[in-house]
Enzyme design. Structure first.
Site, PDB file in Angstrom:
ATOM      1  N   GLY A 170       0.771  -1.235   0.000  1.00 16.63           N
ATOM      2  CA  GLY A 170       0.000   0.000   0.000  1.00 16.63           C
ATOM      3  C   GLY A 170       0.803   1.288   0.000  1.00 16.63           C
ATOM      4  O   GLY A 170       0.362   2.285   0.563  1.00 16.63           O
ATOM      5  N   SER A 171       1.979   1.288  -0.672  1.00 11.49           N
ATOM      6  CA  SER A 171       2.737   2.549  -0.673  1.00 11.49           C
ATOM      7  C   SER A 171       2.018   3.623  -1.501  1.00 11.49           C
ATOM      8  O   SER A 171       2.039   4.799  -1.137  1.00 11.49           O
ATOM      9  CB  SER A 171       4.169   2.334  -1.172  1.00 11.49           C
ATOM     10  OG  SER A 171       4.194   2.041  -2.550  1.00 11.49           O
ATOM     11  N   ASN A 172       1.337   3.222  -2.566  1.00 13.49           N
ATOM     12  CA  ASN A 172       0.547   4.206  -3.323  1.00 13.49           C
ATOM     13  C   ASN A 172      -0.646   4.676  -2.492  1.00 13.49           C
ATOM     14  O   ASN A 172      -0.968   5.871  -2.484  1.00 13.49           O
ATOM     15  CB  ASN A 172       0.056   3.602  -4.642  1.00 13.49           C
ATOM     16  CG  ASN A 172       1.111   3.661  -5.723  1.00 13.49           C
ATOM     17  OD1 ASN A 172       1.404   4.723  -6.252  1.00 13.49           O
ATOM     18  ND2 ASN A 172       1.706   2.523  -6.035  1.00 13.49           N
TER      19      ASN A 172
ATOM     20  N   LEU B  63      -5.473  -6.771  -6.823  1.00 13.97           N
ATOM     21  CA  LEU B  63      -5.179  -7.826  -7.790  1.00 13.97           C
ATOM     22  C   LEU B  63      -6.388  -8.623  -8.273  1.00 13.97           C
ATOM     23  O   LEU B  63      -6.263  -9.452  -9.168  1.00 13.97           O
ATOM     24  CB  LEU B  63      -4.101  -8.759  -7.215  1.00 13.97           C
ATOM     25  CG  LEU B  63      -2.797  -8.012  -6.861  1.00 13.97           C
ATOM     26  CD1 LEU B  63      -1.757  -8.979  -6.335  1.00 13.97           C
ATOM     27  CD2 LEU B  63      -2.254  -7.221  -8.036  1.00 13.97           C
TER      28      LEU B  63
ATOM     29  N   LEU C  36      -9.930  -9.079 -10.327  1.00  9.58           N
ATOM     30  CA  LEU C  36     -10.627  -8.445 -11.443  1.00  9.58           C
ATOM     31  C   LEU C  36     -11.884  -7.765 -10.897  1.00  9.58           C
ATOM     32  O   LEU C  36     -12.623  -8.344 -10.112  1.00  9.58           O
ATOM     33  CB  LEU C  36     -11.027  -9.501 -12.481  1.00  9.58           C
ATOM     34  CG  LEU C  36     -11.765  -8.980 -13.718  1.00  9.58           C
ATOM     35  CD1 LEU C  36     -10.842  -8.102 -14.578  1.00  9.58           C
ATOM     36  CD2 LEU C  36     -12.309 -10.124 -14.563  1.00  9.58           C
TER      37      LEU C  36
ATOM     38  N   ASN D 298      -7.368   2.968 -12.099  1.00  8.75           N
ATOM     39  CA  ASN D 298      -6.358   1.943 -11.825  1.00  8.75           C
ATOM     40  C   ASN D 298      -4.984   2.496 -12.201  1.00  8.75           C
ATOM     41  O   ASN D 298      -4.863   3.359 -13.073  1.00  8.75           O
ATOM     42  CB  ASN D 298      -6.612   0.670 -12.631  1.00  8.75           C
ATOM     43  CG  ASN D 298      -5.606  -0.441 -12.270  1.00  8.75           C
ATOM     44  OD1 ASN D 298      -5.266  -0.613 -11.097  1.00  8.75           O
ATOM     45  ND2 ASN D 298      -5.122  -1.166 -13.262  1.00  8.75           N
TER      46      ASN D 298
ATOM     47  N   HIS E  10      -1.198   1.066 -13.420  1.00  5.22           N
ATOM     48  CA  HIS E  10      -0.496  -0.122 -13.892  1.00  5.22           C
ATOM     49  C   HIS E  10       0.986   0.237 -14.057  1.00  5.22           C
ATOM     50  O   HIS E  10       1.308   1.288 -14.623  1.00  5.22           O
ATOM     51  CB  HIS E  10      -1.082  -0.594 -15.222  1.00  5.22           C
ATOM     52  CG  HIS E  10      -0.481  -1.880 -15.693  1.00  5.22           C
ATOM     53  ND1 HIS E  10      -0.845  -3.100 -15.169  1.00  5.22           N
ATOM     54  CD2 HIS E  10       0.488  -2.126 -16.606  1.00  5.22           C
ATOM     55  CE1 HIS E  10      -0.127  -4.052 -15.745  1.00  5.22           C
ATOM     56  NE2 HIS E  10       0.684  -3.490 -16.619  1.00  5.22           N
TER      57      HIS E  10
ATOM     58  N   ASP F 222      -6.762  -4.040 -17.477  1.00  7.13           N
ATOM     59  CA  ASP F 222      -5.835  -3.057 -18.066  1.00  7.13           C
ATOM     60  C   ASP F 222      -6.234  -2.537 -19.445  1.00  7.13           C
ATOM     61  O   ASP F 222      -5.366  -2.166 -20.242  1.00  7.13           O
ATOM     62  CB  ASP F 222      -4.413  -3.654 -18.151  1.00  7.13           C
ATOM     63  CG  ASP F 222      -3.934  -4.153 -16.801  1.00  7.13           C
ATOM     64  OD1 ASP F 222      -4.276  -3.533 -15.787  1.00  7.13           O
ATOM     65  OD2 ASP F 222      -3.220  -5.168 -16.775  1.00  7.13           O
TER      66      ASP F 222
ATOM     67  N   GLU G 182       4.853   6.556  -9.940  1.00  4.40           N
ATOM     68  CA  GLU G 182       3.506   6.319  -9.398  1.00  4.40           C
ATOM     69  C   GLU G 182       3.261   7.232  -8.204  1.00  4.40           C
ATOM     70  O   GLU G 182       2.221   7.889  -8.100  1.00  4.40           O
ATOM     71  CB  GLU G 182       3.357   4.853  -8.981  1.00  4.40           C
ATOM     72  CG  GLU G 182       3.478   3.891 -10.146  1.00  4.40           C
ATOM     73  CD  GLU G 182       3.127   2.452  -9.770  1.00  4.40           C
ATOM     74  OE1 GLU G 182       2.375   2.245  -8.809  1.00  4.40           O
ATOM     75  OE2 GLU G 182       3.610   1.537 -10.440  1.00  4.40           O
TER      76      GLU G 182
HETATM   77  C1  GAR Z   1       2.188  -0.789  -7.907  1.00  5.24           C
HETATM   78  O1  GAR Z   1       3.411  -0.738  -8.599  1.00  5.24           O
HETATM   79  C2  GAR Z   1       1.036  -0.902  -8.894  1.00  5.24           C
HETATM   80  O2  GAR Z   1       1.259  -0.239 -10.101  1.00  5.24           O
HETATM   81  C3  GAR Z   1       0.993  -2.385  -9.119  1.00  5.24           C
HETATM   82  O3  GAR Z   1       1.196  -2.946  -7.848  1.00  5.24           O
HETATM   83  C4  GAR Z   1       2.070  -2.089  -7.104  1.00  5.24           C
HETATM   84  C5  GAR Z   1       1.466  -1.874  -5.735  1.00  5.24           C
HETATM   85  O4  GAR Z   1       2.404  -1.263  -4.897  1.00  5.24           O
HETATM   86  N1  GAR Z   1      -0.262  -2.796  -9.700  1.00  5.24           N
HETATM   87  C6  GAR Z   1      -0.351  -3.779 -10.594  1.00  5.24           C
HETATM   88  O5  GAR Z   1       0.593  -4.429 -10.968  1.00  5.24           O
HETATM   89  C7  GAR Z   1      -1.768  -4.028 -11.122  1.00  5.24           C
HETATM   90  N2  GAR Z   1      -1.720  -4.808 -12.334  1.00  5.24           N
HETATM   91  P1  GAR Z   1       1.968  -0.611  -3.526  1.00  5.24           P
HETATM   92  O6  GAR Z   1       1.135  -1.657  -2.761  1.00  5.24           O
HETATM   93  O7  GAR Z   1       3.247  -0.306  -2.831  1.00  5.24           O
HETATM   94  O8  GAR Z   1       1.161   0.617  -3.839  1.00  5.24           O
END
Ligand code: GAR
Length: 194
Positions: free
Chosen positions: A16-18, A89, A91, A106, A108, A149, A178
């Site tokens: 969950g860093s985003n 993750l 759908l 979303n 990606h 996607d 991101e």
């Molecule tokens: C992120 O890089 C995001 O783009 C990716 O998962 C990571 C989650 O990181 N998403 C996908 O690959 C979706 N197809 P986070 O938990 O540190 O935010």
């Protein structure tokens, strides 16, 4: 005229860093509030981050997404206007897409339409970029439709790759983009639609 705040629900499966960046970005916003964090994993790091910030959390099971009205009710009782996927993750099922048309973001970790689709997430994406010998990668923010996607692209940011970059190096470069852009693009898009 007073306009009510737009409520966001963040869906995330992992660290969950985003999600953290987005929560921090909107903490003092007068127009947008993160109202709920949803995860399909009960031990996901994102749940701790949400709790730390006093944001309500909800753990859902895969079957909750199968078309049960209960989940929509969970969202509507909290007046959720937009859903933000941040490393989520599962759908998104059709009933949720039709309940939130052009209201599910979303992110990606590649330059779609390259390196997307089922099974393409996290390190698998960066390994595919490396294997393809790409000289650049980046991130894509897009609307969610019923397919992995494939929804309309809202924003992309690019980074240059060196031949010696490992998948981990690529991941780091992409994650930096991101963190820099996701919240900003969400804000701009929601503001323009209000
Ligand atoms: C992120 O890089 C995001 O783009 C990716 O998962 C990571 C989650 O990181 N998403 C996908 O690959 C979706 N197809 P986070 O938990 O540190 O935010």
């Amino acid at each position: 005229m007073h306009k009510e705040k737009q409520h966001i629900a963040i869906f995330a499966s992992g660290g969950g860093s985003n999600a953290r960046k987005i929560i921090e970005y909107f903490k003092n916003s007068e127009t947008i509030a993160v109202r709920l964090v949803v995860s399909n994993k009960k031990d996901a790091g994102v749940l701790d981050i949400a709790q730390l910030h006093g944001i309500e959390t909800l753990v859902v099971h895969r079957t909750d997404f199968a078309g049960d009205d209960q989940f929509l009710l969970e969202l509507s009782t909290r007046n959720i206007d937009y859903i933000v996927l941040a490393g989520f993750l599962l759908l998104v099922p059709a009933y949720l897409v039709s309940a939130f048309p052009q209201r599910i973001f979303n992110i990606h970790p590649a330059l779609l339409p390259k390196h997307g689709g089922k099974g393409m997430y996290g390190h698998f994406v960066h390994e595919a970029v490396k294997a393809a010998g790409d000289t650049e990668s980046g991130m894509t923010i897009h609307w969610v439709d019923e397919h992995y996607d494939e929804g309309t692209i809202l924003f992309q940011a690019r980074c240059t790759l060196a031949p010696e970059d490992t998948p981990e190096d690529i991941a780091r470069k992409v994650l930096e983009l991101e963190h820099r852009y996701y919240a900003e693009v969400i804000e701009k898009t929601i503001t323009e639609m209000a």
